[in-house]
Structures are given as C-alpha cells and as structure tokens.
Write a protein that holds these residues in place. Structure first.
Motif, PDB file in Angstrom:
ATOM      1  N   HIS A  96      -7.550  -8.422  -0.412  1.00  0.00           N
ATOM      2  CA  HIS A  96      -7.037  -9.190   0.725  1.00  0.00           C
ATOM      3  C   HIS A  96      -7.912 -10.427   0.930  1.00  0.00           C
ATOM      4  CE1 HIS A  96      -5.662  -5.054   1.674  1.00  0.00           C
ATOM      5  NE2 HIS A  96      -4.612  -5.658   2.160  1.00  0.00           N
ATOM      6  N   VAL A 137      -4.293   3.734   9.689  1.00  0.00           N
ATOM      7  CA  VAL A 137      -4.341   3.657   8.235  1.00  0.00           C
ATOM      8  C   VAL A 137      -5.430   4.560   7.647  1.00  0.00           C
ATOM      9  CG1 VAL A 137      -4.834   2.095   6.311  1.00  0.00           C
ATOM     10  CG2 VAL A 137      -3.268   1.390   8.125  1.00  0.00           C
ATOM     11  N   SER A 196       4.559  -8.317   7.447  1.00  0.00           N
ATOM     12  CA  SER A 196       3.276  -7.768   7.875  1.00  0.00           C
ATOM     13  C   SER A 196       2.557  -8.754   8.803  1.00  0.00           C
ATOM     14  CB  SER A 196       2.411  -7.468   6.652  1.00  0.00           C
ATOM     15  OG  SER A 196       1.116  -7.128   7.041  1.00  0.00           O
ATOM     16  N   LEU A 225       1.621  -7.555  12.519  1.00  0.00           N
ATOM     17  CA  LEU A 225       0.226  -7.407  12.949  1.00  0.00           C
ATOM     18  C   LEU A 225      -0.277  -8.631  13.724  1.00  0.00           C
ATOM     19  CD1 LEU A 225      -1.211  -5.799   9.675  1.00  0.00           C
ATOM     20  CD2 LEU A 225      -0.759  -4.626  11.833  1.00  0.00           C
ATOM     21  N   LEU A 263      -4.934  -6.132  13.370  1.00  0.00           N
ATOM     22  CA  LEU A 263      -5.282  -5.587  12.057  1.00  0.00           C
ATOM     23  C   LEU A 263      -6.426  -4.572  12.073  1.00  0.00           C
ATOM     24  CD1 LEU A 263      -5.109  -5.518   8.929  1.00  0.00           C
ATOM     25  CD2 LEU A 263      -6.667  -7.462   8.915  1.00  0.00           C
ATOM     26  N   ARG A 315     -11.145  -3.218  -1.373  1.00  0.00           N
ATOM     27  CA  ARG A 315     -10.145  -3.331  -0.278  1.00  0.00           C
ATOM     28  C   ARG A 315     -10.151  -4.737   0.330  1.00  0.00           C
ATOM     29  NH1 ARG A 315      -8.154   1.046   2.757  1.00  0.00           N
ATOM     30  NH2 ARG A 315      -6.431   0.096   3.823  1.00  0.00           N
ATOM     31  N   PHE A 316     -11.291  -5.153   0.840  1.00  0.00           N
ATOM     32  CA  PHE A 316     -11.576  -6.545   1.222  1.00  0.00           C
ATOM     33  C   PHE A 316     -13.085  -6.643   1.390  1.00  0.00           C
ATOM     34  CE2 PHE A 316     -10.706  -6.568   6.188  1.00  0.00           C
ATOM     35  CZ  PHE A 316     -11.258  -5.300   6.334  1.00  0.00           C
ATOM     36  N   GLN A 374       0.364   3.873   2.558  1.00  0.00           N
ATOM     37  CA  GLN A 374       0.640   3.623   3.978  1.00  0.00           C
ATOM     38  C   GLN A 374       2.110   3.816   4.332  1.00  0.00           C
ATOM     39  OE1 GLN A 374      -1.062  -0.200   5.089  1.00  0.00           O
ATOM     40  NE2 GLN A 374      -3.037   0.318   4.175  1.00  0.00           N
ATOM     41  N   HIS A 384      -2.064 -12.209   1.406  1.00  0.00           N
ATOM     42  CA  HIS A 384      -1.958 -12.889   2.708  1.00  0.00           C
ATOM     43  C   HIS A 384      -2.271 -14.383   2.677  1.00  0.00           C
ATOM     44  CE1 HIS A 384      -0.936  -9.170   4.571  1.00  0.00           C
ATOM     45  NE2 HIS A 384      -2.008  -8.590   4.059  1.00  0.00           N
ATOM     46  N   GLU A 417      -6.629 -13.198   5.969  1.00  0.00           N
ATOM     47  CA  GLU A 417      -5.419 -12.712   6.626  1.00  0.00           C
ATOM     48  C   GLU A 417      -5.379 -13.087   8.109  1.00  0.00           C
ATOM     49  OE1 GLU A 417      -4.980  -8.511   6.099  1.00  0.00           O
ATOM     50  OE2 GLU A 417      -3.109  -8.399   7.226  1.00  0.00           O
ATOM     51  N   ASP A 477       3.519  -5.649   1.818  1.00  0.00           N
ATOM     52  CA  ASP A 477       2.342  -5.133   2.515  1.00  0.00           C
ATOM     53  C   ASP A 477       2.654  -3.895   3.361  1.00  0.00           C
ATOM     54  OD1 ASP A 477      -0.385  -5.021   3.115  1.00  0.00           O
ATOM     55  OD2 ASP A 477      -0.132  -6.167   4.959  1.00  0.00           O
ATOM     56  N   HIS A 491       0.887  -1.175   0.000  1.00  0.00           N
ATOM     57  CA  HIS A 491       0.000   0.000   0.000  1.00  0.00           C
ATOM     58  C   HIS A 491       0.918   1.216   0.000  1.00  0.00           C
ATOM     59  CE1 HIS A 491      -3.568  -2.329   1.672  1.00  0.00           C
ATOM     60  NE2 HIS A 491      -2.571  -3.136   1.929  1.00  0.00           N
ATOM     61  N   TRP A 507      -5.719  -1.466  14.061  1.00  0.00           N
ATOM     62  CA  TRP A 507      -4.589  -0.753  13.433  1.00  0.00           C
ATOM     63  C   TRP A 507      -5.083   0.037  12.200  1.00  0.00           C
ATOM     64  CZ3 TRP A 507      -2.369  -1.908   8.541  1.00  0.00           C
ATOM     65  CH2 TRP A 507      -1.101  -1.356   8.292  1.00  0.00           C
ATOM     66  N   LEU A 508      -5.995  -0.591  11.451  1.00  0.00           N
ATOM     67  CA  LEU A 508      -6.565   0.112  10.290  1.00  0.00           C
ATOM     68  C   LEU A 508      -7.289   1.377  10.745  1.00  0.00           C
ATOM     69  CD1 LEU A 508      -8.097  -2.854   8.230  1.00  0.00           C
ATOM     70  CD2 LEU A 508      -6.115  -1.481   7.585  1.00  0.00           C
TER      71      LEU A 508
HETATM   72  N1  GUN Z   1      -7.221  -5.687   5.093  1.00  0.00           N
HETATM   73  C1  GUN Z   1      -7.955  -4.649   4.645  1.00  0.00           C
HETATM   74  N2  GUN Z   1      -7.239  -3.549   4.509  1.00  0.00           N
HETATM   75  C2  GUN Z   1      -5.995  -3.872   4.880  1.00  0.00           C
HETATM   76  C3  GUN Z   1      -4.775  -3.134   4.953  1.00  0.00           C
HETATM   77  O1  GUN Z   1      -4.701  -1.947   4.634  1.00  0.00           O
HETATM   78  N3  GUN Z   1      -3.689  -3.822   5.375  1.00  0.00           N
HETATM   79  C4  GUN Z   1      -3.730  -5.138   5.705  1.00  0.00           C
HETATM   80  N4  GUN Z   1      -2.610  -5.751   6.108  1.00  0.00           N
HETATM   81  N5  GUN Z   1      -4.866  -5.840   5.656  1.00  0.00           N
HETATM   82  C5  GUN Z   1      -5.993  -5.211   5.251  1.00  0.00           C
END
Ligand code: GUN
Ligand code: ZN
Length: 464
Positions: A246, A112, A310, A314, A104, A216-217, A93, A285, A249, A338, A90, A107-108
C-alpha cells in the motif's frame, strides 16, 4: 441466449469459437488519440486453441478461415471483453466486507486484524478462498493480485483454489512484524523471509500462479524486515516475482510513515530505500502523492492500483487519474477492488465509483479510459500486457461476457442509450449484480450464469 453451432471440424483439435459483439484495447486512451486505442467489432469471432486466442476478427471474414470450427458459443445482446483484472484485493477480508464505521487505521484494528488472525486455520482459509474465487469469477475477473495474510495456510488456500480454475493469481505471505496484533505478527524478520522464499519456490510459475513479496505497508514492518524483503525482491524480480504493498492511501497513514522513517523525504522513498521499488512493484491506492513520487513511480515502471470504492468507503482520499496520467511521466494504472475496504468484487462497479471519485474534483472519466484500466491497463500495471488483457492472437483466452440486458429495468433503461459506449457507461453506473453472463479462463467457460452449475473447475470433465 447461447447457441452452439456445429460444423465439420478442420480446425485441429480442441478449437473453439466465441462469437458476438466485442471490444478490446491496443493502446492507452489516456495517451493515444481517440479512436486509435481500441478495436470494436459488432459481430466478431474469437478462435481459441489450447487456452489461447489464435485468431480474432469480423465473423464473416474470420469464419472462412475456419470452415471446420466445430463449437462456437454465440452471444447476442452482450459484449465480450478481456477478462477483468483486479490489481489489488485482500481475499482474507471477504468475510468483513461492508463493516461500517471507521477510518482506515481504526477499521484495520477493529475488523481486519481479528479476521485475518483466523487464517491459521486451513479449513477456514479454504472456505474463504472458495467464496472469494466464486464471486470474483461471477463478476468476470480472471486475474487478481491479492493479499493473503501472515500464515502459509492462507497462501496455500488461495493458490490451490486458483489452480482448480486455472486462473492467474498473484499472491504471497504478508510480511508484518510490528505495529500489529500479536496474533498476526511475524516471529522475526528473518523467519518471515525464510517462509516467504519457501512459499515462493513452491508456487511461483506453478501453472499460472505467480508469487508476490508483500510487506503490508511501511508502518507494519521493521526496517530490518523491509531490508530483507528488498533483498529478496532484487534476487527474484527478473524471474517475475512481484512486490505488492500500500502507498499514500490516507493522510494519517502518511503522517505515521513520516514519523517512523524521518530520514526519508517521502513515502515512496521509504520503499525505494529498501530496494522495494521496481518494474514489478504494485502500489495500492496512491491517493495523496507528491510530484516527485509520481516521477519515481514512472521512472521505475511501477504499477498502481486505483481502488475507488474502498477510498470512498474508508473516506481515505481520491485517486487523481489526471496526475497519474500526466503526459510527461505517465504511470501504469489498473483497477482494484481492495475488498474488504472496497464494497464489491465487481470491477464494473469500481468503474462506476471511479467516475464519482473523479467528479468530486470536477473531472469526468471517460468510460473507455476506465474500461482500459479494468483490462489492458491492469495488465500493464502487472507487466503482463503481452499475455493477458487484450483480445488478440497469441493472448491467453481470458474473457468476460457482459449482458446488455442483465435485468428487466436495466434492459429497459439501456433502450434509451444509443452507442455501445453509452450503454457501457450506464451499465457501470447502475451495475446490476449479475451483469456478467459468462467468464472464460484460458478458454474454459468456468462461469455461465445460465448453466445448471454456474461455476465449474477447469478440470471438470463436463466443462465446455
Ligand atoms: N493499509 C494497510 N493495510 C491495509 C488494508 O488491509 N486495507 C487498506 N485499504 N489499507 C491498508
Ligand atoms: Zn488494500
């Protein structure tokens, strides 16, 4: 040290040689017999014309075919490899890399999303794109598959900077229309897809740039956005447009997906249901994957990005290469930094971390296998294995030159290592900060650690 050998030129215009110890892969060492997957030359010559490799072989034999080669960069105490491929990062980031203290999803929220909100501002986006590319090339990475964020400004900034270096960058607008801060949220699924298609038409195949459709996911897209993204992907996939997201993960993310999409049997099926699983789908991931999901990833020839630093940072989970590479249904795997979940843009450092992740399960990871994932394996994950990721005739001349004496201590330590594979393993384990001596992008030396201006754009008239 580099030296330039000048001879009379009978090689045609713009022909250039790179001489030194070199290593390249021709097949997947997880699947083929040891010794049959790579070529190693202790004194090799790569001949480049118009950004492509036109010949490669042992120096003594190859040079006879090019008696007029007028310019050769010669490297000793170094190893020439295909340029590293970062299958998942990213760039937005980079300013929050190394932010401590959370799992995760927290942290987002904490680091993020607030940072990504700043990329509406093109000047800020340009500054970050510049730093990201500079560090990526300093670490020997020549191709990257990256997330931008919601805004067109974030996409333009990184493609523009990549274009200046003539690197191959795969990116696109990130699709996110729920479960995300308002400052990043798409106004509607329809609007987000219109903007995606507009950016795709602007950037896809402009020079070496390639476009990716990026939900994104699953949790941050409504079913409607995933449906429209899938339709767009199906329309553009055969023109080389990617889908990047993603997958699997961390357990808390998987539980959330189960709750949001109760009708689907697993996370991979959520993407498949919306038409997002195909040959140009790259999944980051894949730490906690069910057998039936591996089978789907194999059947659809998806790429997977292994992002060890990563996952450790995380506390997500561990990628299990022995599952991914199960002989009966192997999956295409490349390495990913990542960043900013990963702690470095160095793919060499990811190799060191991948070893530790595997050892947590009592599995050793052979250096040749991880170097493969970092080069040709990454190209296979992106379905670009006929273009990049190998040092062979016809391939684009993206190369990285690793210093086998990068600093005093490492040089001393490496004296105790005998074979080139042993040296490479040690280098990946201790990964000094400036191990890369030079980075070539389509034959141009865009990074030279010892040059007065180490980084130069491809169009710079003084570049070699
Ligand atoms: N899953 C959704 N967004 C992210 C991200 O920005 N980083 C990571 N590691 N996992 C995510
Ligand atoms: Zn990521």
């Amino acid at each position: 040290m580099n030296e330039t050998v000048t001879q009379t030129n009978s090689c045609g215009i713009h022909c250039k040689g790179i001489r030194g110890q070199l290593l390249t892969f021709k097949a997947d060492p997880f699947l083929c017999r040891e010794g049959e997957c790579h070529d190693y030359l202790s004194d090799g010559l790569i001949v480049i014309q118009d950004g492509r490799i036109i010949d490669v072989g042992d120096y003594g034999t190859t040079i006879k075919r090019y008696p007029g080669l007028n310019e050769t960069d010669t490297y000793s105490d170094a190893l020439i490899l295909p340029g590293f491929i970062d299958c998942h990062a990213h760039y937005v980031q980079a300013p929050v890399i190394g932010s401590s203290g959370n799992t995760l999803l927290k942290w987002l929220d904490r680091y993020v999303f607030p940072m990504e909100s700043r990329f509406r501002d093109k000047i800020f986006a340009d500054e970050v794109a510049r730093e990201f590319m500079a560090e990526m090339l300093t670490q020997g990475t020549t191709t990257a598959n990256v997330f931008s964020t919601t805004f067109a400004t974030s996409v333009d900034a990184i493609f523009e900077e990549s274009e200046r270096y003539n690197t191959r960058m795969i990116t696109g607008k990130v699709l996110q229309d729920r479960n995300i801060s308002d400052s990043l949220k798409d106004e509607s699924a329809e609007e987000s897809i219109l903007l995606t298609e507009k950016l795709l038409k602007k950037w896809h195949h402009r020079g070496r740039q390639l476009y990716a459709i990026i939900p994104r996911f699953a949790p941050t897209s409504t079913p409607r956005q995933l449906e429209l993204a899938g339709e767009l992907y199906q329309r553009y996939m055969d023109r080389g447009v990617y889908m990047h997201t993603h997958l699997d993960e961390v357990q808390s993310e998987i539980d959330w997906v189960t709750q949001l999409f109760p009708d689907q049997p697993n996370y991979t099926e959520v993407y498949k249901h919306f038409g997002l699983v195909g040959g140009l789908s790259v999944m980051a991931h894949c730490c906690i994957v069910r057998e039936e999901e591996w089978q789907t990833l194999h059947d659809n020839e998806c790429g997977v990005a292994h992002c060890p630093s990563s996952n450790l940072f995380l506390g997500d989970g561990e990628f299990k290469y022995w599952e991914a590479k199960e002989q009966s249904r192997p999956v295409r795997v490349g390495m990913g930094t990542d960043v900013g979940g990963g702690t470095s843009l160095s793919i060499l450092r990811q190799i060191g971390e991948a070893y530790k992740v595997a050892m947590m399960h009592g599995r050793s990871l052979d250096i040749m296998k991880s170097l493969y994932m970092a080069t040709r394996g990454g190209a296979e994950a992106l379905h670009l294995e006929h273009t990049i990721g190998s040092i062979a005739s016809g391939y684009e001349a993206d190369l990285t030159v690793l210093d086998l004496k990068p600093d005093r201590f490492a040089a001393w330590r490496l004296n105790f290592a005998e074979s080139i594979t042993e040296k490479l393993f040690v280098l990946s384990a201790i990964a000094p900060g400036l191990t890369v001596k030079a980075t070539y992008v389509a034959g141009r030396k865009v990074y030279d650690r010892e040059r007065k201006r180490p980084l130069m754009y491809a169009s710079d008239p003084d570049i070699s």
